[in-house]
Motif scaffolding. Structure first.
Motif, short mmCIF file in Angstrom:
data_model
loop_
_atom_site.label_atom_id
_atom_site.label_comp_id
_atom_site.label_asym_id
_atom_site.label_seq_id
_atom_site.Cartn_x
_atom_site.Cartn_y
_atom_site.Cartn_z
N GLU A 131 -73.72 26.91 65.22
CA GLU A 131 -73.51 25.88 64.20
C GLU A 131 -72.41 24.90 64.60
O GLU A 131 -72.28 23.82 64.03
CB GLU A 131 -73.17 26.52 62.86
N LEU A 132 -71.62 25.28 65.60
CA LEU A 132 -70.55 24.40 66.09
C LEU A 132 -71.09 23.33 67.05
O LEU A 132 -70.34 22.43 67.44
CB LEU A 132 -69.48 25.22 66.82
N LEU A 133 -72.35 23.42 67.44
CA LEU A 133 -72.87 22.50 68.45
C LEU A 133 -72.79 21.03 68.04
O LEU A 133 -72.44 20.18 68.87
CB LEU A 133 -74.30 22.88 68.82
N PRO A 134 -73.12 20.66 66.79
CA PRO A 134 -72.96 19.23 66.45
C PRO A 134 -71.53 18.74 66.63
O PRO A 134 -71.32 17.61 67.09
CB PRO A 134 -73.38 19.19 64.96
N GLU A 135 -70.54 19.60 66.32
CA GLU A 135 -69.15 19.22 66.54
C GLU A 135 -68.86 19.10 68.04
O GLU A 135 -68.13 18.22 68.48
CB GLU A 135 -68.21 20.25 65.90
N ALA A 136 -69.44 20.02 68.82
CA ALA A 136 -69.25 19.97 70.27
C ALA A 136 -69.82 18.69 70.86
O ALA A 136 -69.22 18.07 71.76
CB ALA A 136 -69.89 21.19 70.92
N VAL A 137 -70.97 18.27 70.36
CA VAL A 137 -71.60 17.04 70.86
C VAL A 137 -70.68 15.84 70.61
O VAL A 137 -70.50 15.00 71.50
CB VAL A 137 -72.97 16.82 70.20
N GLU A 138 -70.09 15.75 69.43
CA GLU A 138 -69.21 14.61 69.13
C GLU A 138 -67.98 14.62 70.02
O GLU A 138 -67.55 13.58 70.51
CB GLU A 138 -68.82 14.62 67.66
N GLU A 139 -67.41 15.80 70.25
CA GLU A 139 -66.24 15.86 71.12
C GLU A 139 -66.61 15.54 72.56
O GLU A 139 -65.83 14.89 73.28
CB GLU A 139 -65.57 17.23 71.00
N LEU A 140 -67.78 15.96 72.99
CA LEU A 140 -68.23 15.61 74.34
C LEU A 140 -68.42 14.11 74.48
O LEU A 140 -68.08 13.52 75.51
CB LEU A 140 -69.52 16.34 74.68
N LEU A 141 -68.96 13.47 73.46
CA LEU A 141 -69.15 12.02 73.52
C LEU A 141 -67.82 11.30 73.62
O LEU A 141 -67.72 10.25 74.26
CB LEU A 141 -69.94 11.55 72.30
N ARG A 142 -66.80 11.86 73.00
CA ARG A 142 -65.45 11.27 73.14
C ARG A 142 -64.86 11.59 74.51
O ARG A 142 -64.35 10.72 75.22
CB ARG A 142 -64.50 11.81 72.06
N HIS A 192 -70.19 0.38 68.13
CA HIS A 192 -69.44 0.14 66.90
C HIS A 192 -69.82 -1.24 66.39
O HIS A 192 -69.93 -2.19 67.17
CB HIS A 192 -67.93 0.22 67.19
N GLY A 193 -70.06 -1.32 65.10
CA GLY A 193 -70.41 -2.63 64.55
C GLY A 193 -71.84 -3.01 64.84
O GLY A 193 -72.75 -2.18 64.87
N LEU A 194 -72.05 -4.30 65.10
CA LEU A 194 -73.40 -4.85 65.25
C LEU A 194 -74.20 -4.14 66.33
O LEU A 194 -75.42 -3.95 66.19
CB LEU A 194 -73.28 -6.35 65.58
N HIS A 195 -73.54 -3.74 67.41
CA HIS A 195 -74.25 -3.19 68.56
C HIS A 195 -74.25 -1.66 68.57
O HIS A 195 -74.38 -1.05 69.64
CB HIS A 195 -73.67 -3.74 69.86
N TYR A 196 -74.10 -1.03 67.40
CA TYR A 196 -74.19 0.42 67.35
C TYR A 196 -75.57 0.85 67.84
O TYR A 196 -76.59 0.23 67.52
CB TYR A 196 -73.96 0.92 65.93
N CYS A 197 -75.61 1.93 68.61
CA CYS A 197 -76.83 2.36 69.30
C CYS A 197 -77.94 2.69 68.32
O CYS A 197 -77.80 3.58 67.47
CB CYS A 197 -76.53 3.57 70.17
N LEU A 198 -79.07 2.00 68.46
CA LEU A 198 -80.22 2.24 67.61
C LEU A 198 -80.79 3.64 67.81
O LEU A 198 -81.33 4.26 66.90
CB LEU A 198 -81.29 1.19 67.91
N GLY A 199 -80.66 4.16 69.02
CA GLY A 199 -81.22 5.47 69.34
C GLY A 199 -80.22 6.61 69.21
O GLY A 199 -80.48 7.71 69.73
N ALA A 200 -79.10 6.40 68.51
CA ALA A 200 -78.07 7.43 68.40
C ALA A 200 -78.61 8.76 67.86
O ALA A 200 -78.29 9.83 68.41
CB ALA A 200 -76.92 6.93 67.53
N PRO A 201 -79.42 8.78 66.78
CA PRO A 201 -79.93 10.07 66.30
C PRO A 201 -80.75 10.82 67.34
O PRO A 201 -80.65 12.04 67.47
CB PRO A 201 -80.78 9.69 65.08
N LEU A 202 -81.56 10.09 68.10
CA LEU A 202 -82.38 10.73 69.13
C LEU A 202 -81.51 11.27 70.26
O LEU A 202 -81.75 12.37 70.77
CB LEU A 202 -83.42 9.75 69.67
N ALA A 203 -80.50 10.51 70.67
CA ALA A 203 -79.59 10.97 71.72
C ALA A 203 -78.87 12.24 71.28
O ALA A 203 -78.80 13.23 72.03
CB ALA A 203 -78.59 9.88 72.06
N ARG A 204 -78.34 12.23 70.07
CA ARG A 204 -77.63 13.42 69.57
C ARG A 204 -78.56 14.63 69.51
O ARG A 204 -78.16 15.75 69.86
CB ARG A 204 -77.05 13.13 68.18
N LEU A 205 -79.79 14.41 69.06
CA LEU A 205 -80.75 15.51 68.98
C LEU A 205 -80.97 16.14 70.35
O LEU A 205 -80.92 17.37 70.51
CB LEU A 205 -82.07 14.98 68.41
#
Length: 402
Positions: free
Chosen positions: A267-278, A342-355
């Protein structure tokens, strides 16, 4: 570029580990005149506050019409250049709304089962490689083919065409010679023309067929916009995701306490993904921008038309924004990042990438309790490009196999 001195930062040490270079630059201010590997002058912005502000600054345009004689990015034909990364508001918003009608959360959600099935098949490929060769390559055997399969299915790209397309994208991003870029772009352009013609004749319900419908029935996407959107979704969707997966696996292997935490509690994986992206985002700079008028960034006046690169990776390690920023910690309270824009150019495919990233890490960490690097981390090969910090290979062993 008006600065008399351009810093030369792209050396062997940078390509192995760019973060010490970013730390040195940040210590000297938020914006720096830098020479790209080909000598082109750019302004590199390195502090989180200035990078975040730059991503929404209307005076910083992504449209090449505002560029001076310096670095402009890839030289694309008009048919591929009319994509979301090169267009400001209001045209950007118009295109984004049209694409959003087809690139829906439901479409992404419906891909979930297929993503897991593909990951499990690729995990078996890792096992087969280890049994035959003694080691496997996470990049070639899982991280690269996963988004290639997922995005290929999403857009309706025939399976036999996906490998060549991926090789053309690779040649664009890390060419062996300048001629390779033009050749790769020509192949991509010709292929997309043929693919769109095929899907006009034989619609299949996938994303390209949907975009064609927007173009042909509603007459709201120009032909160049249609080609450019297909190009952007394929290129960004394939390349970026694979490198987060491979760098993510490496990062977890280098931090066994964090790896064990994820294994103990998926269940920690979504948190891990965000920290990896940073912590380890492969795209180190946002798309180049051009001031439409002289603009002040971090106390420095950048002339109109000069090239500005907003360094996301440097921003993510800014100690004024993140406590102990060089520490990888999936329990970090504030993991907000700029890796997906961030802003106007936020990634349209962000949900798919995270998945894809989450499922890939879940399958790898859950299937291979003894996975380990098969050579020292300092010997791993990295791309030699300022565009991204990305592994070329990630050889691993898997421990005893049943």
């Amino acid at each position: 570029m008006t600065s008399p001195t351009l810093q030369q930062i792209f050396d062997d040490a940078y390509f192995r580990d760019p973060y010490p270079t970013y730390a040195r630059l940040r210590a000297g201010g938020g914006v720096h005149p830098v020479a790209l590997p080909d000598g082109s002058p750019v302004w590199l912005v390195t502090t989180e506050a200035e990078v975040r502000a730059g991503l929404t600054n209307p005076l910083l345009s992504v449209n090449k019409d505002h560029a001076g004689p310096g670095f402009k990015g890839f030289s694309l034909p008009p048919a591929l250049d009319a994509n979301l990364l090169n267009i400001d508001a209001p045209d950007h918003l118009r295109l984004r709304r049209l694409v959003s009608k087809e690139f829906t959360p439901r479409r992404v959600e419906n891909l979930g089962t297929g993503v897991r099935q593909t990951c499990e098949l690729l995990a078996q490929r890792l096992i087969d490689r280890v049994r035959s060769n003694g080691a496997a390559d996470v990049v070639a055997d899982l991280a690269a083919p996963l988004p290639l399969t997922v995005v290929g299915d999403l857009l309706g790209v025939p399976e036999q065409d996906r490998g060549p397309f991926a090789s053309w994208v690779g040649a664009m991003l890390e060419p062996k010679s300048p001629a390779d870029v033009a050749t790769a772009i020509a192949h991509i352009h010709a292929y997309l023309l043929d693919l769109i013609a095929l899907r006009r004749r034989n619609p299949d319900g996938n994303l390209i067929s949907g975009l064609i419908s927007v173009r042909d029935e509603q007459d709201r996407l120009s032909e160049n916009e249609l080609l450019s959107l297909a190009f952007l979704i394929l290129m960004a969707g394939i390349d970026n995701t694979q490198h987060v997966i491979s760098s993510g696996v490496l990062t977890l292997l280098q931090h066994p306490d964090q790896l064990n935490a994820v294994r103990a509690d998926p269940e920690l994986l979504p948190e891990a993904v965000e920290e990896l992206l940073r912590y380890t985002t492969p795209n180190h700079t946002a798309i180049r921008r051009f001031p439409t008028t002289d603009v002040e960034i971090g106390g420095t006046v950048v002339p109109a038309g000069d090239t500005v690169l907003l360094c996301l990776a440097a921003a993510h390690r800014d100690p004024l924004r993140y406590p102990d920023p060089d520490r990888f910690d999936i329990g970090r309270q504030d993991k907000a990042h700029l890796a997906l824009g961030h802003g106007l150019h936020y990634c349209l495919g962000a949900p798919l990438a995270r998945l894809q990233i989450r499922v890939a890490l879940e399958v790898i960490t859950g299937t291979f309790p003894r996975i380990a690097l098969s050579l020292p981390a300092e010997e791993l090969p990295w791309r030699r490009t300022f565009r991204s910090h990305a592994l070329k290979e990630l050889p691993v062993t898997l421990g005893p196999l049943s």
